[in-house]
Write an enzyme that holds these catalytic residues in place. Structure first.
Site, mmCIF file in Angstrom:
data_model
loop_
_atom_site.group_PDB
_atom_site.id
_atom_site.type_symbol
_atom_site.label_atom_id
_atom_site.label_comp_id
_atom_site.label_asym_id
_atom_site.label_seq_id
_atom_site.Cartn_x
_atom_site.Cartn_y
_atom_site.Cartn_z
ATOM 1 N N ASP A 1 -23.869 -51.833 -17.285
ATOM 2 C CA ASP A 1 -23.967 -51.699 -18.738
ATOM 3 C C ASP A 1 -25.424 -51.799 -19.161
ATOM 4 O O ASP A 1 -26.157 -52.660 -18.684
ATOM 5 C CB ASP A 1 -23.155 -52.806 -19.411
ATOM 6 C CG ASP A 1 -22.775 -52.482 -20.842
ATOM 7 O OD1 ASP A 1 -23.274 -51.476 -21.369
ATOM 8 O OD2 ASP A 1 -21.976 -53.229 -21.426
ATOM 9 N N HIS B 1 -17.481 -41.448 -22.243
ATOM 10 C CA HIS B 1 -18.235 -42.390 -23.070
ATOM 11 C C HIS B 1 -19.699 -41.975 -23.175
ATOM 12 O O HIS B 1 -20.286 -42.016 -24.261
ATOM 13 C CB HIS B 1 -18.120 -43.792 -22.473
ATOM 14 C CG HIS B 1 -18.769 -44.858 -23.285
ATOM 15 N ND1 HIS B 1 -18.356 -45.182 -24.560
ATOM 16 C CD2 HIS B 1 -19.821 -45.692 -23.010
ATOM 17 C CE1 HIS B 1 -19.105 -46.159 -25.036
ATOM 18 N NE2 HIS B 1 -20.006 -46.481 -24.115
#
Length: 335
Positions: free
Chosen positions: A149, A222
């Site tokens: 992330d 995403h």
């Protein structure tokens, strides 16, 4: 014209292994207490951080739109507004209560916990905590879905430009906007996918964190829906400091999204792409596995602003009893 020299909050501090995210509301007649406490937070950070500087304790304090008008007289940030709920064809980004956001970070949880407690003690009954999340660093900076992330976070001058207000709002040069959302993951459904299919959902490879080629990356991945560009093709960036969180006994596994930006419009476009679709209906497939349960927009003023804030609005100024002595009268003229 150059903007005046100011001290931004530590928005661009490196990611740490521990964090606490506190969202609180201000009660009726709590404005004066909160106003006073905000100006003392820098001192709390110094005092607690001094015990062990190697823990790199920091906090970013942010204020919501409604609270801003209750706490400060004078100009307000030009783009500050309440978080707008997004209701898409399949998923919703809810808007939830929140007047104050405290993003506390350190190398260890002990000093985060101590600072959070001291801040809340200084405000007492004037505030109510409506959400508290204790985040932690997972293996290789991965989220609980197993993917790295924050790979695309800008750094250096690009990060400063992406997060720091300049001449466009001179009253608040050096400040920043911040969005937060708390996502809870459906791990059983996620883990039922093959790694290849998970990579198609995210748009990156899982093991080595490489973005998929355009011809292999689905339009509803995403990554694809979070690339925002200007009319000239320049990509607009935000700085994310997301953290995993969870309670194994409750089967709760999640990601706390926090995104800092110079203007809220960049993050808002990302969220519209995710929840409403780009084009309409082409929504982010990760939302089939991750549910947003909170949502808020806040403003992160400079350290200078917090240490020496403008006065309370007249309506929020405490009324003195007849014949009482104003302590402020002993301090000279108001700022």
């Amino acid at each position: 014209m150059a903007v005046p020299a100011v001290s931004p909050q530590p928005i661009l501090a490196p990611l740490t292994p521990a964090a606490i995210f506190l969202v609180a509301t201000i009660g009726a007649d709590g404005e004066a207490t909160v106003h006073d406490a905000l100006s003392k937070i820098s001192g709390l950070v110094r005092a607690i951080g001094f015990r062990d500087p190697t823990k790199h304790l920091s906090v970013v304090v942010s204020i919501g739109s409604d609270a801003w008008d209750r706490l400060f007289a004078g100009p307000r940030p030009t783009e500050l507004h309440p978080f707008v709920e997004l209701t898409g064809p399949r998923h919703t980004a809810p808007a939830t209560p929140g007047d104050l956001l405290f993003h506390i970070r350190a190398e260890t949880m002990d000093v985060c916990f101590e600072l959070a407690g001291r801040i809340l003690k200084s405000m007492g009954d004037a505030v109510t905590v409506v959400d508290e999340v204790h985040g932690f660093r997972f293996f290789d900076n991965r989220d609980l879905l197993g993917f790295v992330d924050g790979t695309e976070n800008p750094s250096g001058p690009i990060a400063i430009k992406a997060t720091t207000i300049g001449d466009e709002d001179r009253n608040f040069a050096g400040s920043c906007y911040v969005h937060v959302q708390k996502y809870v993951h459906d791990m059983a459904s996620w883990e039922s996918l093959s790694v290849t299919e998970q990579e198609r959902v995210i748009g990156r490879t899982k093991l080595d964190d490489i973005e998929l080629d355009d011809n292999a990356k689905p339009a509803n991945s995403h990554v694809a829906l979070n690339v925002i560009t200007d009319d000239d093709g320049t990509e607009r960036k935000i700085v994310r400091h997301n953290m995993p969180f969870g309670e194994v006994g409750k089967g709760e596994y999640g990601t706390y999204f926090i995104g800092y930006s110079r203007t809220p419009t960049v993050t808002e476009q990302m969220l519209r792409n995710m929840f409403l679709g780009d084009p309409a209906g082409n929504t982010d497939r990760v939302l089939d596995f991750s549910t947003a349960v909170t949502g808020g927009l806040f403003f992160s003023p400079t350290i200078d602003f917090l240490d020496h804030p403008p006065p309370l609005p007249q309506a929020a100024t405490p009324t003195l009893a007849a014949g009482s002595l104003s302590i402020g009268s002993l301090k000279g003229s108001p700022r």
